[in-house]
Structures are given as C-alpha cells and as structure tokens.
Design a protein around this motif. Structure first.
Motif, mmCIF file in Angstrom:
data_model
loop_
_atom_site.group_PDB
_atom_site.id
_atom_site.type_symbol
_atom_site.label_atom_id
_atom_site.label_comp_id
_atom_site.label_asym_id
_atom_site.label_seq_id
_atom_site.Cartn_x
_atom_site.Cartn_y
_atom_site.Cartn_z
ATOM 1 N N ILE A 26 -52.551 1.721 -18.340
ATOM 2 C CA ILE A 26 -52.165 0.922 -17.161
ATOM 3 C C ILE A 26 -52.587 -0.531 -17.371
ATOM 4 O O ILE A 26 -51.808 -1.457 -17.153
ATOM 5 C CB ILE A 26 -52.792 1.501 -15.870
ATOM 6 N N LYS A 97 -46.531 11.385 -6.084
ATOM 7 C CA LYS A 97 -46.780 10.068 -5.498
ATOM 8 C C LYS A 97 -46.114 8.944 -6.266
ATOM 9 O O LYS A 97 -46.378 7.764 -6.025
ATOM 10 C CB LYS A 97 -48.291 9.847 -5.391
ATOM 11 N N GLY A 98 -45.240 9.309 -7.182
ATOM 12 C CA GLY A 98 -44.461 8.294 -7.893
ATOM 13 C C GLY A 98 -45.229 7.517 -8.940
ATOM 14 O O GLY A 98 -44.829 6.425 -9.331
ATOM 15 N N VAL A 99 -46.346 8.087 -9.412
ATOM 16 C CA VAL A 99 -47.107 7.415 -10.473
ATOM 17 C C VAL A 99 -46.466 7.764 -11.822
ATOM 18 O O VAL A 99 -46.115 8.916 -12.066
ATOM 19 C CB VAL A 99 -48.589 7.856 -10.457
ATOM 20 N N THR A 100 -46.297 6.772 -12.651
ATOM 21 C CA THR A 100 -45.686 6.963 -13.958
ATOM 22 C C THR A 100 -46.558 7.856 -14.830
ATOM 23 O O THR A 100 -47.771 7.696 -14.862
ATOM 24 C CB THR A 100 -45.490 5.596 -14.640
ATOM 25 N N LEU A 105 -45.968 5.935 -19.748
ATOM 26 C CA LEU A 105 -46.765 4.703 -19.814
ATOM 27 C C LEU A 105 -46.942 4.256 -21.268
ATOM 28 O O LEU A 105 -46.862 3.077 -21.572
ATOM 29 C CB LEU A 105 -48.141 4.930 -19.195
ATOM 30 N N MET A 108 -43.784 2.793 -22.431
ATOM 31 C CA MET A 108 -43.651 1.472 -21.810
ATOM 32 C C MET A 108 -44.474 0.446 -22.587
ATOM 33 O O MET A 108 -44.005 -0.652 -22.872
ATOM 34 C CB MET A 108 -44.127 1.579 -20.357
ATOM 35 N N GLY B 15 -40.848 2.798 -4.172
ATOM 36 C CA GLY B 15 -41.277 4.131 -4.604
ATOM 37 C C GLY B 15 -42.114 4.108 -5.877
ATOM 38 O O GLY B 15 -42.690 5.110 -6.257
ATOM 39 N N LEU B 16 -42.158 2.967 -6.538
ATOM 40 C CA LEU B 16 -42.940 2.871 -7.778
ATOM 41 C C LEU B 16 -44.377 2.487 -7.460
ATOM 42 O O LEU B 16 -44.643 1.708 -6.557
ATOM 43 C CB LEU B 16 -42.338 1.832 -8.722
ATOM 44 N N GLN B 17 -45.290 3.056 -8.241
ATOM 45 C CA GLN B 17 -46.718 2.781 -8.066
ATOM 46 C C GLN B 17 -47.218 1.851 -9.157
ATOM 47 O O GLN B 17 -46.577 1.687 -10.197
ATOM 48 C CB GLN B 17 -47.509 4.093 -8.156
ATOM 49 N N CYS B 18 -48.388 1.306 -8.936
ATOM 50 C CA CYS B 18 -49.065 0.462 -9.911
ATOM 51 C C CYS B 18 -49.091 1.160 -11.270
ATOM 52 O O CYS B 18 -49.409 2.345 -11.310
ATOM 53 C CB CYS B 18 -50.497 0.188 -9.453
ATOM 54 N N PRO B 19 -48.782 0.499 -12.371
ATOM 55 C CA PRO B 19 -48.486 -0.930 -12.507
ATOM 56 C C PRO B 19 -46.987 -1.237 -12.560
ATOM 57 O O PRO B 19 -46.610 -2.331 -12.969
ATOM 58 C CB PRO B 19 -49.121 -1.248 -13.854
ATOM 59 N N MET B 20 -46.154 -0.282 -12.191
ATOM 60 C CA MET B 20 -44.729 -0.422 -12.453
ATOM 61 C C MET B 20 -44.026 -1.597 -11.761
ATOM 62 O O MET B 20 -43.178 -2.227 -12.377
ATOM 63 C CB MET B 20 -44.012 0.904 -12.143
ATOM 64 N N VAL B 23 -44.771 -4.456 -14.005
ATOM 65 C CA VAL B 23 -44.173 -4.256 -15.331
ATOM 66 C C VAL B 23 -42.665 -4.480 -15.268
ATOM 67 O O VAL B 23 -42.079 -5.190 -16.093
ATOM 68 C CB VAL B 23 -44.516 -2.843 -15.863
ATOM 69 N N GLN B 27 -40.124 -7.489 -16.886
ATOM 70 C CA GLN B 27 -38.957 -7.222 -17.735
ATOM 71 C C GLN B 27 -37.703 -7.842 -17.132
ATOM 72 O O GLN B 27 -36.868 -8.394 -17.836
ATOM 73 C CB GLN B 27 -38.782 -5.710 -17.910
#
Lengths: 159, 80
Positions: A26, A97-100, A105, A108, B15-20, B23, B27
């Motif tokens: 992150i 919860k929509g965390v990547t 990551l 990314m 709907g996106l969470q940190c760090p998206m 990020v 981009q």
C-alpha cells in the motif's frame, strides 16, 4: 533524492505476514502514485511475496522449509491466522469492503514501476532460485545495493 | 469561472478503498492535458485528506472539493 530531483522511497520487506506485506505494498503503490521512485527489497520471509507458487529447495532442509513457504496469495496474517482460517476471514472482510487484494496490489506496484529487488543471501540460505521468483523481479542483490538505495532515499521503511 | 472547471476526464473511484483513489488518480491524470481538469469521485472518507496530500506532493492543483451524499468530488488541474 535522484539526480534529476525526483524523491525516492525504499522499503525493506522482511516479514512474510499478510498484513505487513499488505502495508508495504500500500505504501509502495502510494509513494509511486505520489511521484516517487520506489523500490522494495525483499528478504527472508518477505521473499514469499515475490515467490511463484511452487516448491523450492534442493537439500532435505530446503525442501522441508519449502513446505512452510507460501506465495503472495497464501501468506497468513501476523495474528489470528488459526491454521488458515484467519487468512480466509481477512481476505473475505477486505473483499467485502472493497479493499484491493494483495496479488492485485503487487501487480499495481509492478505496473507503476516499483522496482522489486530480492536478497541474494536469504535466497541462498532458503534455497530459493531466481526461477522460483516472479519474472517481474528487477534484480537479485545484496545489502550494499540496498544501503545505496537507502542513502539516496527520502523515505526508508523496514517492514 | 464554471466554464473553466469543465472536466476533460472523469474518474469514478466510488467504492474503492485506500490507496486506490490516489493510485487511480495518478494514472488518470496522465490522460489529461496540462492545464486540463480531472474530476474524481470517491466514497472513501480518507480520500479527502489523501487527494489533498497527493496534489501537494505532485504539484497538481486541487481547484475544488465538494461533498454530497457520501460522495466526495475533486476537481484537479494538471500542472505538469
């Protein structure tokens, strides 16, 4: 700072815990997003974050160790893993919860030009070969390379 | 004045969470011409501080920030 004035971040990833590796990626992706040249130096347990999902090791101990080494999708949290249940629970909670996810990551980070470096010495000790690591690893290096990176960095972290 | 804030690109980071959000913003700004506006929509409350910090670090200008019904809207001008 780089010679061209770009700020730099350098992160040592020693831990192979899901939560800590997550924090590392992150921060790395965010640093890259904020315009910093970012490198990650993976050593010891941290090598799991850049390892392919395959067995490693040549000798008896190396192959025994391999049974306990995971890939980035398999690493468990530092607390409450409970034989893999914790890993499953955290993955589910983060997804809800929509965390990547951790593999996303890492991808990314790669796409954003974060430089992934692997520690030669811990690879030798743990009997992990270059072919056991993902292709995107930029280089296999030693401590002096990291120290040089750290000298030029504006942020250094050990995770 | 409102003419000036017409976004060249829009980024839906809801709907996106940190760090998206940050990020994706970094981009997407590359697809905006220098001087152009990128509109970012996010639901992550942390993005209020984070997009501001991102602008500060990258030198892009946060022209306007709006909040409404759980959505945070940012208008960012690409400066370099």
């Amino acid at each position: 700072m780089s010679e061209n004035g770009t700020k730099r971040a350098s992160i040592v990833v020693f831990s192979g815990d899901m939560d800590r590796v997550m924090a590392a990626f992150i921060i790395a992706t965010t640093a890259a997003a904020m315009g910093m040249e970012t490198s990650m130096f993976f050593t010891f347990w941290g090598l799991q974050a850049i390892k392919k999902k395959k067995g490693t090791g040549k000798g008896l101990f190396g192959r025994m160790l391999s049974m306990f080494l995971k890939d980035i999708d398999g690493v468990g949290p530092s607390k409450l893993n409970m034989g893999g249940m914790g890993r499953w629970m955290f993955k589910k909670m983060m997804k809800d919860k929509g965390v990547t996810s951790l593999p996303e990551l890492r991808q990314m980070a790669i796409d954003m030009g974060v430089k992934l470096l692997a520690c030669q010495m811990s690879m030798d000790v743990m009997e992990i070969d270059r072919e056991d690591l993902i292709d995107e690893v930029a280089d296999v290096v030693g401590a002096a390379t990291y120290v040089l990176e750290a000298q030029q960095a504006d942020i250094t972290l050990f995770i | 004045m409102s003419e000036e804030l017409t976004p060249e690109k829009e980024l839906d980071a809801r709907g996106l969470q940190c760090p998206m959000p940050v990020v994706k913003t970094s981009q997407e700004i590359k697809n905006v011409s220098v001087g152009g506006i990128l509109k970012v929509m996010a639901t992550d409350p942390g993005s209020m501080a984070d997009i501001t910090a991102w602008c500060k670090s990258t030198g892009n200008e946060l022209v306007k920030m709006e909040q409404g019904e759980g959505v945070f809207v940012f208008f960012i001008r690409r400066t370099n």
